[in-house]
Design an enzyme around this catalytic site. Sequence first.
Site, short mmCIF file in Angstrom:
data_model
loop_
_atom_site.label_atom_id
_atom_site.label_comp_id
_atom_site.label_asym_id
_atom_site.label_seq_id
_atom_site.Cartn_x
_atom_site.Cartn_y
_atom_site.Cartn_z
N LYS A 211 0.93 -1.23 0.37
CA LYS A 211 -0.28 0.15 -0.11
C LYS A 211 0.75 0.42 -0.23
O LYS A 211 0.76 1.81 -1.13
CB LYS A 211 -1.18 -0.42 1.22
CG LYS A 211 -1.99 1.43 1.25
CD LYS A 211 -3.01 0.46 1.97
CE LYS A 211 -3.54 2.33 2.47
NZ LYS A 211 -4.04 2.30 3.98
N GLU A 217 10.41 -4.42 4.47
CA GLU A 217 10.56 -5.89 4.22
C GLU A 217 10.25 -6.30 2.14
O GLU A 217 10.84 -6.96 2.50
CB GLU A 217 9.24 -7.15 4.58
CG GLU A 217 9.70 -6.70 6.38
CD GLU A 217 9.17 -6.12 7.69
OE1 GLU A 217 9.19 -5.28 6.59
OE2 GLU A 217 8.92 -6.42 8.18
N GLY A 273 -4.86 -1.88 5.05
CA GLY A 273 -4.16 -2.81 4.22
C GLY A 273 -4.97 -4.22 5.25
O GLY A 273 -4.96 -4.60 3.86
N ARG A 274 -5.62 -4.34 5.85
CA ARG A 274 -5.84 -6.03 6.55
C ARG A 274 -7.35 -5.58 5.75
O ARG A 274 -7.54 -6.73 6.03
CB ARG A 274 -5.96 -5.59 8.03
CG ARG A 274 -6.24 -4.62 8.48
CD ARG A 274 -6.50 -4.83 10.35
NE ARG A 274 -6.67 -3.28 10.52
CZ ARG A 274 -5.71 -2.85 10.65
NH1 ARG A 274 -5.04 -1.99 10.72
NH2 ARG A 274 -6.10 -1.58 12.20
N GLU A 359 -4.86 -6.49 14.74
CA GLU A 359 -4.13 -5.28 14.13
C GLU A 359 -5.36 -4.02 14.43
O GLU A 359 -5.00 -3.02 14.58
CB GLU A 359 -3.44 -5.15 12.74
CG GLU A 359 -2.42 -4.05 12.93
CD GLU A 359 -1.84 -4.28 11.46
OE1 GLU A 359 -0.54 -4.98 11.55
OE2 GLU A 359 -2.43 -4.21 10.49
N HIS A 390 -5.54 -33.11 18.15
CA HIS A 390 -4.80 -34.26 18.03
C HIS A 390 -3.34 -33.07 18.72
O HIS A 390 -2.05 -33.94 18.87
CB HIS A 390 -3.86 -35.50 17.22
CG HIS A 390 -5.21 -35.95 16.53
ND1 HIS A 390 -5.40 -36.87 17.69
CD2 HIS A 390 -6.03 -36.02 16.18
CE1 HIS A 390 -6.49 -38.03 16.76
NE2 HIS A 390 -7.12 -36.94 16.11
N LYS A 514 9.10 -1.08 14.55
CA LYS A 514 9.91 -0.57 13.20
C LYS A 514 11.32 0.42 12.82
O LYS A 514 11.95 0.26 12.91
CB LYS A 514 9.07 0.05 11.87
CG LYS A 514 7.81 -1.15 11.10
CD LYS A 514 7.06 -0.17 10.66
CE LYS A 514 5.42 -0.72 10.14
NZ LYS A 514 4.75 0.15 9.02
O1 F6P Z 1 3.21 -2.73 9.47
C1 F6P Z 1 2.11 -3.17 9.74
C2 F6P Z 1 1.40 -3.17 8.62
O2 F6P Z 1 1.52 -1.23 8.08
C3 F6P Z 1 -0.24 -2.92 7.67
O3 F6P Z 1 -1.00 -3.28 8.48
C4 F6P Z 1 0.08 -3.28 6.18
O4 F6P Z 1 -0.58 -4.53 6.24
C5 F6P Z 1 1.64 -4.00 6.15
O5 F6P Z 1 2.26 -3.47 6.96
C6 F6P Z 1 1.44 -3.36 5.10
O6 F6P Z 1 2.34 -2.62 4.86
P1 F6P Z 1 2.02 -2.28 3.19
O7 F6P Z 1 1.29 -2.66 2.28
O8 F6P Z 1 1.99 -1.00 2.79
O9 F6P Z 1 3.28 -2.60 2.39
#
Ligand code: F6P
Length: 550
Positions: A211, A217, A273-274, A359, A390, A514
């Site tokens: 987003k 990452e 995002g979620r 979240e 199990h 972060k």
């Molecule tokens: O760190 C949490 C977050 O902001 C989430 O809410 C989001 O889904 C994820 O990181 C990834 O963010 P992006 O889509 O901006 O890479």
Amino acid sequence: MNADGRTRLNQRPEWAALAKHREGLADTHLRELFAADPGRGEGYTLRVGDLYIDYSKHLVTDETLRLLRELAAATDVFALRDAMFRGEKINVTENRAVLHTALRAPRDAVIEVDGENVVPKVHAVLDKMSDFADRVRSGAWTGHTGKRIKNVINVGIGGSDLGPAMAYEVLRSFTDRELTVRFVSNVDGADLHEATRDLDPAETLFVIASKTFTTIETITNATSARSWLLDALGGGDSAVAKHFVALSTNTEKVAEFGIDTANMFEFWDWVGGRYSYDSAIGLSLMIAIGPDRFREMLDGFRLVDDHFRTAPAEANVPLLLGLLGIWYDNFHDAQSHAVLPYSHYLSRFTAYLQQLDMESNGKYVARDGKQVDWQTGPVVWGTPGTNGQHAYYQLIHQGTKLIPADFIGFAEPVAELSAGLKAQHDLLMANFFAQTQALAFGKTAEEVRAEGVAEELVPHKTFQGNRPTTTILAKELTPSVLGQLVALYEHKVFVQGAVWNIDSFDQWGVELGKVLAKRVEPALTEGAEVPGLDASTKALVAKYRELRAR
Ligand code: F6P
């Protein structure tokens, strides 16, 4: 009174009434509730779309449900719902509208944000995605060397990974089996390594999903993916243009990374995002299942949106599920909530719900900036049955913690299975029904004794029961049913956040880690002195450097 003029939740008369009611029910067992009402098994059920919801095995009476609905009315849950659907900026800490529901609105709907109807934009992106997905699926879109794309790798994390990765697993039997679709999220290089090691770069498309397009990452993995591709194929920007597409709200950053913005699929800041996998974030899923199936999934979402928006409180399933969670969280001190799907295809479903729920509602500050003094979101966990039976079900049956659980099952096995494997389905579902029965009704000491069990073992073999569960049953697992399930949980989470008076749509809690990671990294790579590092972390970093073979 809250700073926003609202009465604090736990000072409301509706709250006190529920607390008192809870005391009155303390000694009531589900066995008694069922004995008193032979119609309970059919009476305590609701339907939404293709989902049959049984809530009879909950520690509730008609009075409990009435009191819970009164709490929802007092906390204006439906008013906030309407404000969300209208596009008002209910994400107060980010001053944003919350409009994932617009992602599945019909073409002729009008939903305005800042005076602009957003629905045409939603459909323009869906059409662009459909066109692109069709070209990849048909082989019309080729890689830099002219080879057909056979592999799609989604690079993203959190909401830019969990949704499409979960849905891809759920809908595997609807996917084009000629395509290899993988999801890379972890900045641990092993993730990208394992996802690419057996693939031909000339046949591989990377879908970079972020987003913000700033998530460390994702940008790190995307950069490594670009090197992997260019090391093998060369071709610079023109190779990148054939093998990289972006899903983002941030055109500038996409261009800066070197992806042609013609190959960008857009979404907007009013999609959390979620809550985003039915937006452009679903592109890899759409490539896998095809645009028609993707649209069927959106129809499923919409069906539950419409239900949530229009069903009266007594028949409103997301409202009911949200309130049941509040009943256990706030009036029974339950700390967690298990989601236990009896479908192998739903293996990532609970992991997806963890972000959606935790979240959203893992907050100790209310919308007015004051700390809450009531419990908010539960720990959400679970894996598919029968595997969990199990492993950890022992604790659900006989542990000291109350764990309300959702059991999700299907009447039909997936169509693709052989007749022999389909025959196993009844055994799977026999376990499904047996578990909720055992959890609710248990086994009394008398029943154990009647089996001739030695007296010293009787307490060990007795099951108290009274463990609450919701059963969600559908005929079969289709794209529409998946959409229905996800929308159901989205709105359940919404209801709870509304009652708790928290902002379910921000996520400030993930920021500190972060920032600290960025600060600590030079200490790891260069041994740099990091000001303000605490003694424990400093010693651990030193140990790490000592152990790390470079
Ligand atoms: O760190 C949490 C977050 O902001 C989430 O809410 C989001 O889904 C994820 O990181 C990834 O963010 P992006 O889509 O901006 O890479």
